[in-house]
Write an enzyme that holds these catalytic residues in place. Structure first.
Site, short mmCIF file in Angstrom:
data_model
loop_
_atom_site.label_atom_id
_atom_site.label_comp_id
_atom_site.label_asym_id
_atom_site.label_seq_id
_atom_site.Cartn_x
_atom_site.Cartn_y
_atom_site.Cartn_z
N VAL A 241 0.83 -1.20 0.00
CA VAL A 241 0.00 0.00 0.00
C VAL A 241 0.86 1.25 0.00
CG1 VAL A 241 -1.74 1.31 1.27
CG2 VAL A 241 -1.90 -1.19 1.14
N LEU B 95 -6.78 -1.50 -3.47
CA LEU B 95 -5.81 -1.97 -4.44
C LEU B 95 -5.78 -3.49 -4.48
CD1 LEU B 95 -2.82 0.39 -3.48
CD2 LEU B 95 -4.65 0.82 -5.16
N ASN C 219 -14.20 -5.72 1.53
CA ASN C 219 -13.49 -6.99 1.53
C ASN C 219 -14.35 -8.12 2.06
OD1 ASN C 219 -11.22 -5.94 0.38
ND2 ASN C 219 -9.98 -5.93 2.23
N CYS D 108 -5.19 -9.57 2.80
CA CYS D 108 -6.37 -8.75 3.08
C CYS D 108 -7.57 -9.55 3.57
CB CYS D 108 -6.75 -7.95 1.84
SG CYS D 108 -5.53 -6.71 1.36
#
Length: 440
Positions: free
Chosen positions: A11, A156, A214, A266
């Site tokens: 990130v 991302l 997510n 993630c």
């Protein structure tokens, strides 16, 4: 604009580099001296398509620099991005020690107004903790300086992070004072030339938006994986089902592919952190509990198929493995299904010969020189002397193999396709046994 980015992982490095690409003066900080040395020498510590050339270009232009000096970083940028890791704690909650430490360092060294932006994926309420940490450090100094706190979560995808940043679907900004909003709007103006993608909201909503996104994607994956297991028992084909439901515009085709489970930095971490956050607020996210359980179970599906075919005792067997990374276009093996499969094969006496286009060095770091794992230079070399092939990562290079050559190299012409890359009829027409996920 002058921008500081604390943390040079996926990130932080992508954020800093892309902001430099559009003309900003960016200073990236990391406490890892080795990582900063690699960056200063023209390399990058991660694999991300297109990023290395962009880093080199902006370093050469003088728009992008790297440091380990926190004081220099805190004094440089009017906008201070915190993009450090938030690994899962023992109870599944996000570990915020690095976020708070970064905030304290800014408070200890800032000399003028700053916008301090949480770029890391953090639970709802983290901005409040950052604000308190900065104010405490300013109070210790006996200094009164204005600052703003904002939340600007990243969206991302590893393997497409540069493109995602340069051409974003949306830019979510949580901020509650006009000065911070105006500065962030100016910073992101180059990315809004076609149309305004900036969505401004309160900070807590912005923090929740990232986790919610997510969690939704993870839910779709686990849902399809559950349906795939049911399809196998019923004699249905999950690919036909996917086309049938994906054609509904309310559902769409994205993230409807059945496979051997999700991994990475993630989804597993964020699903757990969101569950933990809900408990702190006296709620239980029952759907997400099921999503996590289903995903952990799905990572064992390939092993189940292999033992169903060869028996539970795999002593003397060698399984070829195509793919180690949790997804294509990255070398990231965090929570990768390949790790569960390799461990399971070892426990049953098998050895593994593996190939991945970019994650070989990461596999060596994780597994060391364990003799039960052999890493080879090509996908076809992995088949030499192997009893069967298991596919774990959907790299493009795996999508159109020479099935005749594949059959000739394997002791037993058997494919366990954990990503449903092939049409079962085509594979079987070449005299190769095929086991997919929810395929006929």
């Amino acid at each position: 604009m002058k921008v500081s980015v604390i943390g040079t992982g996926y990130v932080g490095l992508v954020t800093g580099t892309c902001l430099a690409e559009v003309g900003n003066d960016v200073l990236c900080l990391d406490v890892d001296v080795n990582k900063i040395n690699i960056l200063k020498q023209g390399g990058i510590p991660i694999y991300e398509p297109g990023l290395e050339d962009m880093v080199k270009r902006n370093v050469a232009a003088g728009r992008l620099r790297f440091t380990t000096d926190m004081a220099e970083s805190a004094r440089h940028g009017t906008i201070q991005f915190i993009a450090v890791g938030t690994p899962p704690d023992e109870d599944g909650s996000a570990d915020l020690q690095y976020v708070v430490a970064a905030a304290r360092a800014i408070g200890q060294n800032m000399q003028e107004y700053k916008v301090i932006v949480d770029k890391s994926t953090v639970p709802v309420g983290t901005a409040d903790k950052v604000r308190v940490a900065v104010q405490e450090e300013l109070s210790k100094r006996g200094t009164q300086l204005e600052f703003s706190i904002a939340s600007n979560p990243e969206f991302l995808k590893e393997g497409a992070a540069v493109d995602d940043f340069m051409r974003p679907d949306r830019i979510v900004l949580g901020a509650e004072d006009a000065r911070a909003v105006e500065l962030m709007r100016s910073l992101y103006a180059p990315f809004n030339r076609n149309h305004d993608r900036l969505i401004v909201m309160d900070i807590k909503s912005a923090e929740l938006t990232k986790y919610a996104a997510n969690a939704m994607l993870a839910t779709r994956i686990s849902f399809m994986n559950e349906l795939a297991l049911l399809a196998e028992k019923m004699g249905a084909d999950i690919e036909n089902v996917r086309h049938g439901i994906g054609s509904d515009p309310r559902i769409g085709y994205h993230f409807l592919y059945a496979g051997c489970g999700y991994g990475g930095s993630c989804f597993p971490k964020d699903v757990q952190a969101m569950q933990r956050t809900a408990k702190e607020y006296g709620s239980e996210l029952r759907i997400l509990n099921a999503v996590e359980v289903a995903n952990e179970r799905q990572k064992e599906v390939l092993l189940d198929k292999i033992t169903a075919r060869f028996g539970d005792d795999l002593s003397g067997k060698n399984i070829a493995l195509w793919g180690l990374a949790f997804k294509p276009n990255t070398d990231d093996m965090r929570d990768a299904p390949s790790r569960v499969l390799i461990k399971g094969l070892w426990e049953r006496g098998a050895t593994v010969t593996a190939y991945d286009p970019v994650a070989m060095h990461e596999a060596t770091r994780i597994f060391g020189n364990d003799p039960r794992l052999k890493l080879v230079d090509t996908q076809m070399a992995a088949l030499e002397g192997a009893d069967a092939l298991a596919i774990v990562t959907e790299w493009q290079v795996f999508r159109a193999p020479d099935f005749a050559a594949l059959k000739a190299k394997l002791k037993n012409p058997v494919i366990f396709d954990g990503r449903n890359l092939y049409d079962p009829k085509d594979v079987r027409a070449h005299g190769v046994e095929y086991f997919g996920i929810g395929r006929l």
